[in-house]
Design an enzyme around this catalytic site. Structure first.
Site, mmCIF file in Angstrom:
data_model
loop_
_atom_site.group_PDB
_atom_site.id
_atom_site.type_symbol
_atom_site.label_atom_id
_atom_site.label_comp_id
_atom_site.label_asym_id
_atom_site.label_seq_id
_atom_site.Cartn_x
_atom_site.Cartn_y
_atom_site.Cartn_z
ATOM 1 N N ASN A 354 0.376 -1.621 0.105
ATOM 2 C CA ASN A 354 -0.371 0.404 0.147
ATOM 3 C C ASN A 354 0.527 1.280 -0.354
ATOM 4 O O ASN A 354 0.878 2.229 0.283
ATOM 5 C CB ASN A 354 -0.914 0.107 1.504
ATOM 6 C CG ASN A 354 -1.912 1.119 0.867
ATOM 7 O OD1 ASN A 354 -2.560 1.546 -0.210
ATOM 8 N ND2 ASN A 354 -1.773 1.570 2.281
ATOM 9 N N GLU A 356 2.344 3.008 -2.655
ATOM 10 C CA GLU A 356 1.599 3.181 -3.473
ATOM 11 C C GLU A 356 -0.301 3.795 -3.579
ATOM 12 O O GLU A 356 -0.101 5.295 -3.549
ATOM 13 C CB GLU A 356 1.808 3.076 -5.029
ATOM 14 C CG GLU A 356 3.383 2.633 -5.516
ATOM 15 C CD GLU A 356 4.360 3.795 -5.697
ATOM 16 O OE1 GLU A 356 3.578 4.656 -5.899
ATOM 17 O OE2 GLU A 356 5.328 4.098 -6.476
ATOM 18 N N GLU A 896 6.602 30.759 16.466
ATOM 19 C CA GLU A 896 6.612 32.362 17.441
ATOM 20 C C GLU A 896 5.325 32.755 16.571
ATOM 21 O O GLU A 896 4.836 33.424 17.681
ATOM 22 C CB GLU A 896 7.889 32.548 16.839
ATOM 23 C CG GLU A 896 8.160 33.644 17.221
ATOM 24 C CD GLU A 896 9.415 33.893 17.294
ATOM 25 O OE1 GLU A 896 10.854 33.622 16.721
ATOM 26 O OE2 GLU A 896 10.064 35.356 17.502
ATOM 27 N N THR A 1104 16.224 42.005 19.583
ATOM 28 C CA THR A 1104 16.926 43.163 19.381
ATOM 29 C C THR A 1104 15.637 44.383 19.756
ATOM 30 O O THR A 1104 16.023 45.532 18.992
ATOM 31 C CB THR A 1104 16.847 43.652 18.364
ATOM 32 O OG1 THR A 1104 16.591 42.969 17.085
ATOM 33 C CG2 THR A 1104 18.469 42.816 17.859
ATOM 34 N N ALA A 1173 15.290 33.445 20.073
ATOM 35 C CA ALA A 1173 16.553 34.273 20.125
ATOM 36 C C ALA A 1173 17.874 33.746 20.844
ATOM 37 O O ALA A 1173 18.481 34.041 20.900
ATOM 38 C CB ALA A 1173 15.903 35.590 20.214
ATOM 39 N N GLU A 1362 20.792 29.376 18.587
ATOM 40 C CA GLU A 1362 21.279 29.752 17.197
ATOM 41 C C GLU A 1362 22.634 29.631 17.064
ATOM 42 O O GLU A 1362 22.879 29.771 15.849
ATOM 43 C CB GLU A 1362 20.326 31.192 17.318
ATOM 44 C CG GLU A 1362 18.491 31.058 17.106
ATOM 45 C CD GLU A 1362 18.117 32.728 17.217
ATOM 46 O OE1 GLU A 1362 18.013 32.841 18.159
ATOM 47 O OE2 GLU A 1362 18.058 33.335 16.171
HETATM 48 C C1 LIG Z 1 8.333 6.277 1.735
HETATM 49 C C2 LIG Z 1 8.583 5.976 0.246
HETATM 50 C C3 LIG Z 1 9.424 6.058 -0.470
HETATM 51 C C4 LIG Z 1 9.552 4.949 -1.701
HETATM 52 N N1 LIG Z 1 11.011 4.559 -2.348
HETATM 53 C C5 LIG Z 1 10.897 4.147 -3.040
HETATM 54 C C6 LIG Z 1 12.609 4.587 -4.211
HETATM 55 O O1 LIG Z 1 13.081 4.391 -3.113
HETATM 56 N N2 LIG Z 1 12.661 3.683 -5.154
HETATM 57 C C7 LIG Z 1 11.236 3.671 -5.660
HETATM 58 O O2 LIG Z 1 11.692 2.913 -6.596
HETATM 59 N N3 LIG Z 1 10.244 3.561 -5.012
HETATM 60 C C8 LIG Z 1 10.241 3.739 -3.862
HETATM 61 N N4 LIG Z 1 8.430 4.280 -3.314
HETATM 62 C C9 LIG Z 1 7.232 3.786 -3.919
HETATM 63 C C10 LIG Z 1 6.850 2.118 -3.244
HETATM 64 O O3 LIG Z 1 7.063 2.209 -2.461
HETATM 65 C C11 LIG Z 1 7.073 1.297 -4.649
HETATM 66 O O4 LIG Z 1 6.442 1.394 -6.119
HETATM 67 C C12 LIG Z 1 6.560 -0.248 -3.621
HETATM 68 O O5 LIG Z 1 7.441 -1.036 -3.949
HETATM 69 C C13 LIG Z 1 4.939 -0.544 -4.130
HETATM 70 O O6 LIG Z 1 4.882 -1.659 -3.596
HETATM 71 P P1 LIG Z 1 3.330 -1.580 -2.843
HETATM 72 O O7 LIG Z 1 3.737 -3.237 -2.402
HETATM 73 O O8 LIG Z 1 3.428 -0.965 -2.025
HETATM 74 O O9 LIG Z 1 2.444 -1.579 -4.198
HETATM 75 P P2 LIG Z 1 1.253 -1.285 -3.977
HETATM 76 O O10 LIG Z 1 0.774 0.163 -3.692
HETATM 77 O O11 LIG Z 1 0.138 -2.170 -2.832
HETATM 78 O O12 LIG Z 1 0.549 -1.311 -5.122
HETATM 79 C C14 LIG Z 1 0.888 -0.430 -5.891
HETATM 80 C C15 LIG Z 1 0.655 -0.909 -7.708
HETATM 81 O O13 LIG Z 1 0.562 -1.936 -7.855
HETATM 82 C C16 LIG Z 1 -0.116 -2.763 -8.236
HETATM 83 N N5 LIG Z 1 0.036 -4.402 -8.601
HETATM 84 C C17 LIG Z 1 0.828 -4.887 -7.410
HETATM 85 N N6 LIG Z 1 1.210 -5.726 -7.182
HETATM 86 C C18 LIG Z 1 0.087 -6.373 -8.156
HETATM 87 C C19 LIG Z 1 -0.269 -7.641 -9.669
HETATM 88 N N7 LIG Z 1 0.364 -8.518 -8.794
HETATM 89 N N8 LIG Z 1 -0.372 -7.839 -10.524
HETATM 90 C C20 LIG Z 1 -0.884 -5.756 -11.083
HETATM 91 N N9 LIG Z 1 -1.465 -4.659 -10.555
HETATM 92 C C21 LIG Z 1 -0.250 -5.080 -9.400
HETATM 93 C C22 LIG Z 1 -1.341 -2.243 -7.401
HETATM 94 O O14 LIG Z 1 -2.653 -2.424 -8.635
HETATM 95 C C23 LIG Z 1 -1.110 -0.549 -7.450
HETATM 96 O O15 LIG Z 1 -1.962 0.158 -8.263
HETATM 97 C C24 LIG Z 1 8.818 4.741 -2.442
HETATM 98 C C25 LIG Z 1 7.004 5.334 -1.721
HETATM 99 C C26 LIG Z 1 6.939 5.826 -0.437
HETATM 100 C C27 LIG Z 1 5.438 5.856 -0.060
#
Ligand SMILES: Cc1cc2nc3c(=O)[nH]c(=O)nc-3n(C[C@H](O)[C@H](O)[C@H](O)COP(=O)(O)OP(=O)(O)OC[C@H]3O[C@@H](n4cnc5c(N)ncnc54)[C@H](O)[C@@H]3O)c2cc1C
Ligand code: FES
Ligand code: FES
Length: 1426
Positions: A354, A356, A896, A1104, A1173, A1362
């Protein structure tokens, strides 16, 4: 509950569960249906506050689940908790009205677990970290891991055990060693980040079979941000749990201790807690010996929560649950069920982590209707190591994948695992641990983000994606063909990703990863890449038989550079192929000038730099094979040395000057034990009173516009809506302001910035209030906007009466005379900075006696200002308005003044509806609305001699105030005071102007204009040095001020320790020797350069405005011998309460534990100045001392009568003699005064001096940098508490490092046309990068000058908050020094401009070479919002 060791020995009787459950801190909770919209964090903190039941039946159902057995007392009587559930209560009320049958009885039961904090809601700060444990049936063991509760959907942890900071330890049950250690080592200042850090380490320890290494500990903290401490004390506290080498611990003599050093009893290493003090007793009290084994099972574990036996026995079952707005949540457990659901709901969102989808639904407000959690589907979780490669299920988490790759590279032959190694390196810098623990590869692939770190690598490595459709048919597609467009992939609506197949690499096949981000830790890429070649030996040559060159961050999708790939195949691997490929690559990857994300030139240069690095790396790999003719020159190897961070080495060197029982001792922060257990309460943790409402602001979306109409009908029909208020509703005055009333509480006719408040909505829940506010539709007539200082100068747009002037000597005469042998002119742009206090702005307001009195709890540095604002907007006398502040989660100037409008806005609905109203800003709203550090522009003309003596400075200085004056005039004057930095200049003329722009009002920030003024000064100092071919340090020394120097505002320096501080630092850092070493390194390394700098500072202490230098305190002595102190200052982590308590303890000659400091409140100490300050310890400790002395004087006659065995006995005797044991103390800073009309006077009581040395290393090809060493030496007089002061120095330095090198605010202006006009793009931790642990200098040494009492302040101490901030500019100038060395390689000598922050973009683009040349000319200057 038993021993941890037994967790896995439990007999497993598999049971079929019949209800959804969760264990929280060992307590079983039934999860009712209807909560699919809740995050785990919302559930933990508010326990259902978001539920919004639609009917009485709903309420009963929810109630029954939460409070089985208490639902109904009688047919007509229901129990409702005090805090819960103001929302359900409201709905309940409405229902009651309809049904007219029931009564409501309140019981005071608070069930929220508020120790887990909400810092950002987007997985970027780690404040919400909790540990989740589940039993993995496949591996037959309990898995423990840290997650971000703000992103974890509540139902995703069904059947699991969640441990929050409250479950780790508390004051009643006893603190866990991790908590003890962090509290003792001063690792918690404001404490808001603290629970998150505790939980990250706790999860690491619970999941480690053996003690983790220091590297592992530091790595586990990459997803946790702290804005106060500078991280060093946190690392020191936590390294106690690591034992890197048994030999290290057993054989102390092998450590080659320096003379005077000793072994820390807890770490077993040379001590980093004052190693040169020789006072082992201090160290051993600071670091209670505690070891990993205590956590592992022998001592502490008896108190720890084991994995609940019920969960061991219980089998996961499919879930089919729902949430608000008809949201459906499924948890299928077979691929068949997944596919059936997919067929039924083709637009469904599959979920694993979750990370994304959570961002899309919460921040982008995309209302997905059906969510399917596929995290537990076996077919999606396979990890098969096969003969030809690895099969990885789409739901496999990144941590699992990383662990597998790490294992595989040790087991397979080296040539097979080139891609695996590339993934290992890339995953190291992918998000933080909490995200990697839950995020899946499928989620990353299918989101198809153009900056995905993994997708270019899958493409390059020749991975194949296996796709399954609803009929169960499987097809395979190469990763290279999978990405079709912006977030578009080759998946039909009836298909999902099943798995990924990664082939082993062949002999002489090489895969390499690349990534450049703003910050190394936990940041998304600016550009990343995966590149592969397969080489074949043909006769005397190596020929490319296959290749793949793939980039992220250069197009709307992960992009294969097809022409480059085609060019490479069949070519010989030599310099010609390099040059040819670079030429093709330039045309293969095109970025339009206004491409989203900006930094176009930088991004294009990076594509070439990465390929060049790849070429060198491959050539180096095959070097030594017989047919390779050219070897990589030694100095070029620097391009391919990867970054490795050694464990932090730090020292804190100070003397202890004790005065009485407590003053001078390195006592720990008084609240630290509450903070490490999550028991410390912040404003948003305050239980919501009955009938309370949540508020959200209606904000302007235009930078400058006339409001034509407001349609609030959408808000009024929104769920949970309770009221909406605009300018016309304000009962008192709608005009507010700090110095002049130039703001409106709610904009009436015009808006002058994006984020200006137009109105306020109140509703039953925070989410519903936001939802309703988002439905208010405002029609605007847009007007021209001023969006930069240059625009403002052009339009003469200045705030009224805000142009100021200071002078000394005669600048014109000096320039005309022949004394000035050289004259330089230039301009310096100084970037702004977001405060990023971890606790966002928050106020809870309620009325008493039907509005006759108004009370509030606010997160503010100035409760008085809240009192003033609220009384003004409500038309109430100040005597009827009370503001209290217990503690705040960081302020740094941002609370502040800019917190007051939040309280005033919340007060309007509270007063008008006679109901409590809480307004807590989300991180993005906080950043958009509440202003930042001012950006500045300085235009200078400086005359000097050929020796470097500065004779005249003519400076025009402008700050970007935004749309109201706020404190901007004071900040401008601050910069004008410090425009000489520490330099004696006989002729000075400074004109200052405060620019009106269409941005939110900028405000105070640590240093109050001083750092900006000094940064401008150090820029021209550095330029003089280059003109004269001397070192900047020489120029500095020639021009130092000293005892008796007279400032351009007429103040004379007394007790000046500048030279002493500077000279001691110069010796301790061995400046000249390091200079030689750095020069030698630079000679040997073409693509990495090192730089050094030494920077001095002097910082005046006082407000000041003379009238503000007053302070009050109330001291009450009780008959048990304890003392309660209340004063006008606010505790925001800086240790103010601790220092004041120390002074009171010493005054009464009692232990510190007998003194308590209660909250700051306007009804106890009136008319207090803001806590700002750097004067608060001086003033409030002095006021408290005054009160103590009064009481002591009253007690003295009794004390002289006989010997009392204890203070309590004496106090009781005084009480019996009817002696007043309460006193109000007062303090005014003597001997100061500044005439603002003439620009002359004595604004400061005294100055704090300091100097810093820094050594950095930059990667000239990417702009990556790190600080190798930072030494900070400060004169803090006789410190009241040296550890707290060291903490301030370290925290200020790292915050300053953010300002000079990391934190860039990007606004929608002429420089960033891809951002909507006037909007802030960088409005959260995802896009705005404050320093993380990885940015702390490898060696970080802080020392305090010894033997120099300060005659001007209490107990000879000095103000500290500061002054150290500017010390981080040593890093900035060291970076500039390194860039100079890089530029010299291509013949570019002489001065060049470098703006702060010196981000990778600015560093790289300043290092001119053949890879930047195709895109920019040598005077290219990356854009900056100023
Ligand atoms: C704080 C933070 C830092 C991050 N840093 C990075 C980073 O450094 N580099 C980077 O590349 N990304 C980064 N991300 C993005 C993210 O974490 C990744 O893309 C992550 O791998 C998504 O995986 P998830 O399981 O959480 O996806 P979810 O949110 O659970 O799902 C994402 C999407 O994938 C689809 N999906 C999932 N599984 C399947 C499947 N089997 N078939 C079809 N569709 C599917 C879902 O329907 C949804 O649309 C970051 C995100 C956050 C919040
Ligand atoms: S609140 Fe969850 S990571 Fe910031
Ligand atoms: S102590 Fe870490 S944010 Fe304040």
């Amino acid at each position: 509950m038993g021993s941890l060791n037994k967790e896995e020995e439990m007999e497993q009787i598999v049971e079929e569960p019949n209800e959804a459950i969760l264990y929280v801190n060992g307590v079983r909770k039934v999860l009712p249906d209807g909560f699919a919209h809740l995050s785990l964090l919302e559930y933990l903190r508010d326990h259902g506050v978001n539920q919004n039941p639609r009917s009485l039946a709903d309420i009963l159902r929810i109630w029954e689940v939460f409070y089985p057995g208490t639902t109904k007392c009688t047919d007509n009587l229901f129990l409702v908790s005090k805090t819960i559930l103001s929302s359900s209560f409201m709905c309940f009320n409405r229902e009651l009205k309809q049904q007219k049958t029931n009564q409501v009885l309140f019981v005071g039961k608070d069930i929220g677990l508020t120790g887990t904090k909400h810092g950002c809601g987007e997985g970027g700060c780690g404040a919400c970290t909790v540990m989740v444990s589940h039993y993995d049936r496949k591996m037959k063991k309990c898995m423990h891991y840290a997650v971000n509760a703000c992103l974890a959907p509540l139902y995703s942890v069904e059947g699991m055990h969640v441990i929050t900071v409250e479950g780790v330890g508390n004051r009643k049950r006893g603190l866990h060693p991790i908590q003890e250690s962090l509290a003792h080592s001063h690792g918690s200042q404001c404490g808001f980040c603290t629970p998150g850090f505790i939980m990250s380490l706790y999860a690491l320890l619970r999941s480690s079979k053996t003690p983790p290494t220091e590297e592992q500990i530091e790595e586990s903290l990459a997803g946790n941000l702290c804005r106060c401490t500078g991280y060093r004390p946190i690392v020191d506290a936590f390294r106690v749990f690591s034992k890197t080498s048994d030999a290290l611990y057993a054989d102390i003599t092998s450590l080659n201790l320096q003379e005077g050093e000793f072994i820390c009893p807890s770490t077993g290493k040379p001590c980093s807690c004052g190693s040169k003090t020789n006072d082992q007793s201090i160290c051993s009290t600071r670091y209670e010996p505690s070891s990993y084994s205590e956590v592992d099972g022998s001592t502490y574990t008896d108190k720890e929560f084991i994995f609940p036996p019920e969960l061991l026995r219980r089998k996961l079952t499919p879930l089919n649950l729902s949430g608000l707005g008809g949201l459906k949540w499924y948890r299928p457990l077979t691929i068949k069920d997944v596919l059936e659901l997919k067929e039924k709901y083709p637009n469904v969102k599959l979920l694993v982590g979750n990370t994304e989808v959570g961002i899309e639904m919460r921040l982008k407000r995309i209302p997905y209707q059906v969510l399917i959690s596929v995290a537990h589907v076996p077919e999606l979780n396979i990890l098969n190591v096969k003969d030809d490669g690895i099969e990885i299920g789409a739901a496999v988490r990144l941590t699992e994948l990383l662990n597998l790759f790490r294992e595989v590279v040790t087991q397979r032959s080296a040539h097979e695992t080139s891609a695996c190694k590339a993934f290992i390196e890339q995953l190291k810098w992918f998000a933080g641990t909490q995200i990697r623990n839950v995020a899946s590869i499928g989620g990353n692939v299918c989101t198809a983000s153009p900056i995905s770190d993994l997708n270019p690598l899958w493409m390059a490595a020749g991975a194949k994606f296996r796709i399954i459709n609803c009929n169960g048919n499987i097809r395979t597609t190469p990763a290279e063909n999978f990405f079709l467009g912006y977030r578009k992939v080759d998946l039909n609506s009836n298909e999902i990703l099943l798995s990924i197949f990664l082939p082993w690499t062949r002999p002489f096949e090489y895969v390499k990863e690349f990534k450049q981000a703003h910050r190394r830790d936990d940041d998304i890429a600016i550009v990343n890449a995966g590149i592969r070649v397969c080489l074949e030996e043909k006769g005397e040559e190596w020929v490319v038989s296959d290749a793949s060159v793939d980039y992220g961050g250069v197009a709307p999708l992960s992009l294969c550079a097809i022409k480059t790939k085609e060019f490479l195949i069949g070519k010989k691997w030599n310099q010609d192929v390099l040059h040819g490929a670079l030429n093709v690559l330039r045309t293969d990857i095109m970025l339009k000038e206004d491409a989203p994300g900006g930094m176009v030139e930088f991004r294009r240069s990076l594509t070439l730099s990465f390929f060049f690095k790849f070429f060198l790396w491959v050539s180096h790999q095959i070097e030594g094979y017989k047919s390779i003719k050219e070897s990589v020159p030694l100095s070029y190897l620097s391009a391919i040395k990867s970054f490795h961070r050694p464990p932090l080495v730090a020292s804190q060197d100070y003397e202890i000057r004790k005065h009485g029982t407590s003053v001078g001792s390195p006592e720990v922060h008084l609240s630290s034990r509450l903070q490490v257990t999550g028991e410390a309460e912040y404003t948003d943790d305050t239980p919501m009173p009955p009938n309370g409402l949540h508020a959200a602001l209606v904000l302007s979306k235009k930078p400058h516009a006339r409001i034509l109409s407001i349609d609030d009908s959408g808000a009024k029909s929104s769920p949970g809506f309770a009221g909406i208020f605009f300018a016309k509703d304000v009962p008192g005055s709608n005009k507010i302001g700090v110095i002049v009333l130039d703001e409106e509480l709610f904009a009436s006719e015009f808006v002058t910035c994006v984020g200006q408040v137009i109105g306020i909505v109140v509703a039953d829940t925070h989410e519903n209030a936001k939802l309703a506010a988002g439905k208010v539709h405002v029609e605007y007539e847009e007007l021209p906007a001023i969006l930069s200082i240059e625009d403002a100068i052009g339009a003469k747009s200045f705030h009224p009466d805000s142009q100021k002037f200071m002078r000394k000597g005669d600048v014109d005469l000096c320039f005309q005379s022949d004394q000035c042998e050289k004259i330089i002119e230039g301009k310096v742009q100084v970037g702004g900075q977001e405060h990023f206090y971890l606790e966002t702005q928050s106020s809870l307001v309620w009325t008493m006696d039907s509005g006759n009195e108004v009370h509030m709890i606010s997160s503010t540095q100035s409760p008085r200002k809240h009192q003033v604002y609220v009384s003004r907007v409500l038309g109430l006398p100040m005597s009827k308005v009370v503001c209290k502040t217990k503690r705040i989660g960081g302020g740094f100037g941002g609370k502040e003044t800019r917190s007051a409008f939040i309280a005033a806005a919340a007060a309007v609905p509270s007063y008008l509806m006679n109901r409590p109203v809480k307004l807590t800003l989300d991180r993005d709203i906080d950043m958009i609305t509440s202003g930042q550090r001012h950006s500045f522009l300085g235009q200078y003309k400086v005359g000097f001699t050929n020796k470097g003596k500065v004779l005249a400075l003519d400076l025009q200085i402008y700050n970007n105030a935004g749309n109201s004056l706020d404190l901007s005039l004071g900040v401008l004057l601050g910069a004008m005071f410090y425009s000489d930095s520490v330099y004696e200049i006989p002729n000075v003329r400074i004109f200052g102007s405060v620019c009106f722009t269409n941005f939110p009002s900028n405000t105070a920030f640590r240093g109050f204009g001083g750092p900006q003024g000094m940064l401008i000064a150090e820029n021209w100092i550095q330029r003089i040095a280059l003109e004269l071919k001397k070192s900047p340090e020489q120029i500095r020394e020639i021009n130092f001020q000293g005892e008796g120097s007279i400032m351009h505002y007429d103040q004379q320096l007394e007790h000046c320790t500048l030279a002493q501080v500077w000279n001691e630092l110069k010796v301790s850092c061995d400046f000249l020797k390091v200079r030689e070493e750095v020069d030698e390194f630079n000679l040997q390394n073409r693509w990495k350069k090192r730089g050094i700098a030494m920077i001095p500072t002097k910082f005046g202490i006082s407000f000041t405005h003379k009238f503000m230098n007053q302070a009050g305190a109330l001291v009450n002595v009780y008959t048990d011998g304890t003392v309660l102190v209340t004063h006008g200052g606010v505790e925001m982590g800086q240790g103010l309460h601790t220092k004041v308590a120390q002074v009171a303890a010493s005054a009464f000659n009692i232990p510190l534990s007998s003194v308590f400091i209660s909250d700051t409140s306007t009804d106890k100490v009136p008319n207090a100045s803001p806590t700002a300050a750097s004067v608060s310890s001086d003033m409030y400790a002095a006021a408290a001392l005054d009160a103590c002395e009064q009481i002591k004087a009253r007690m003295e006659p009794i004390a002289l009568q006989r010997n009392f065995s204890s203070f309590a006995e004496l106090v009781t005797a005084c009480y019996l003699e009817r002696i007043d044991l309460s006193a109000h103390g007062f303090y005014i800073t003597p001997d100061i005064g500044f005439d603002w009309s003439t620009g002359k006077g004595k604004p400061f009581s005294y100055y704090t001096y300091g100097a810093a040395f820094a050594e950095v290393e930059i990667d000239t090809l990417t702009g990556d940098f790190h600080t190798r060493t930072a030494n900070v030496h400060m004169d803090l007089g006789y410190s009241l508490n040296p550890e707290i002061d060291v903490g301030q120095v370290e925290g200020a330095f790292i915050q300053g490092l953010g300002w000079v090198a990391l934190e860039e605010l990007k606004w929608g202006d002429a420089s960033h046309k891809w951002v909507p006009s006037g909007c802030l793009y960088t409005c959260g931790p995802g896009s705005y990068k404050i320093p993380s642990l990885n940015d702390v200098p490898f060696k970080f040494n802080v020392s305090l000058l010894k033997g120099n009492p300060n005659v001007k302040a209490i107990h000879s101490s000095k103000g500290v908050g500061e002054p150290p901030f500017f010390m981080a500019s040593s890093v900035f100038f060291a970076i500039k020094d390194a860039i100079l060395a890089a530029r010299a390689e291509t013949g570019h000598t002489g001065w060049f401009p470098l703006d702060n922050p010196a981000t990778p973009e600015r560093i790289r683009m300043a290092c001119l070479d053949e890879f930047t040349a195709p895109f920019v000319s040598s005077d290219f200057h990356p854009k900056l919002s100023v």
